[in-house]
Design a protein around this motif. Sequence first.
Motif: not given
Length: 697
Positions: A1-8, A64-65, A76-83, A116-125
């Motif tokens: 998947m392409a690298s996406l720039a984050h707003d830090e 504008d992504s 597991q990772c997915v990228e969804l185009d909101l448009d 756009g948003a990058d959401i990482v579910n880094y832990k799940s119990d």
Amino acid sequence: MASLAHDEDQVVELFVTGRICLFGEHSDWAGGYRRFNSEVAPGCALVCGTDQGLYARARKISGDSRILRYTSSDDQCVELDLDDLSGLRQMAQSPSVFAYIAGCVLELGKHFRVGGADIVNYKSDLPIKKGLSSSAAICVLIVRALNKLYDLKLTVHGEMDIAYRGEIQTPSRCGRMDQCVAFGRAVTKMSFDSDLLSTESVRAASTIYMVVVDLCAKKDTKEILKCLNEAYPFPRHDADKALHALLGEMNQQVCEEAQEILGERDERCAAERLGQAMSKAQARWDQIAVPLCPHELKAPSLHRLLEHPQLQAHITGGKGVGSQGDGSAQLVCKSAADQEEAVKIVKSLNMEPLKLTIPKQKAVRTAIVPIAGACSGMWPATKCVGPWLFPVRKQRMVKPAIAWLCEELVEAGLERILLVVNQTTEMEMTRLFKQREEVAVLDSASQHVDGYDEVLLAIGEKITFVRQEKPSSIRDALLLCEREVEGEAFLLAWGDHFCRSTSQEGLSCVEQLLKAFAGRSVVGMHCVDKDELHSTGVYACKEPPTPLPPPLGPPQSAPALWPLSRLAEKPTREFAEEHLVTPKLPAGTYLASFGHYILTFSAFRALRKGGHFTQILDELRQAEGVDGVLIEGTRWDLGNMHTYIQCLQAQAQEPSTAAVALHGLALLLKKEELGSAICDELIDSSIHKCNINQTAG
């Protein structure tokens, strides 16, 4: 998947629990049938968040992504185009776990346009497919992440609604109850009336130790629902009528009883009664519901667990979970040690246990009253004396405003009052509350104030001074109190305000606020017109309670909470008209701060981020939700000349009733503190004066 720039600049930390239904399973869909048959009783359920959940971190994607990237805890990772609406609909209908995410962004897109948003579910119990609403947790997680990143002003109810509508766009067929994961670990009472959903926080006065059990057996939830739904909306025979009663009136009674049990302060008694209530509910279920679907609901594995001899020494009762059948069960344990033993026994039965602890929610014990700041509104009068010491008449007595406030706080049951003071105000408060008056002064004082010096000293025993050396912000004043608050919720009141209650129940303004608190931050409110917007904090609520509570509507048995959706400090009329209108209020009327607040301890985390007090409240609203409650009463800002004069005029016109001639003395002059002789003498004196006044009248 392409690298996406984050707003830090913004990183949002998220935790969403699973949920368990303590009482009221199936009543959500049953109550929904009131759309077709008004004789169906509304549904009711008590639900609780689990200790386990989903942990995530969310960031905006810069530029504008409009790509939403989601990474699960198993990478597991997915990228969804909101448009790409077609692609989102296709994903939502797939069997993939990512279907829930697609369904939620589709539903959110009907109301908002987000980036756009990058959401990482880094832990799940949180166990998956174990009846703990893991799919609902994912849906709420997505909606909440976008709500926070793009400040959509959604309330918790708003997040729940979009998450629910998003999930039902997938092959899943969740109920309204599942989305209560949005409330976190707290116990929540949910009511289902046709398409209407209302919620009420329930305070647990004792810690309850439970074990949730995956029975590791088989059940067919769809078959159970099919069989039970055949009894709705119109019952065909007596067995159907019995099910209507079980999920309707009988269930409402069970939930009311369970809510009362959760208010029990004795931990052993609470566990005993709650377990018995669960066992009784299970017995009724077996008697009425099982015959309608015996091939799925007889549940031999469930009953083998509930009746297991070794467990009886450690549990007080239990019942099935969710749709019932041989899916999951819940056990109420006698103590934390018994919880550990129950876990061992469950494992020996080749079943999978999960600990669930309902935490005790402490009553509010501490009040913070800042009186260290400068007050320019009444200068130069305030160069000599702060507005908290301005004299105010009430019920034939004239006292400093701070004395009236502290009396009300003590009368309402607050155990400690933290006065934030500077050097001058500490000396003044010491003189008022901690030093005896000279005998010569008391001898010459009016009979109306007999014994009041003892009242002031009794209040003084509950007062602690917190020094704020230089006049600064409310934020700094509160941060100075963090250690003293000891990790608990606290009440905040302004020392330069004076309040008068008009409650039909006879509750003070502070008591009304305390009655409304159930674990989540709550702010006192009153209604103002557009001419007053420039001088106060103003709130908006997209989902006002129905019917409207007093003073706008009829009396109600419990406080009506308004989930706040937006807050602004001293807004312009134009801004208020565009952003702060609350439905159902009269035109030109707005919700505004009453000057009383109960804030959870997490408010200190928001305080450390800085900003104006209203901004801090809004930060707390976004993090965990803030409710408002309309206070039946009037308040005046004594640091404002206009409202101070209004206060004096209003109090001068207040009738002096014999019943309240010595307001609060009976409570404050406790016999165990001051001795029965003093207390009895003062009460007799009060009665004598009341009789004289009535005769004169």
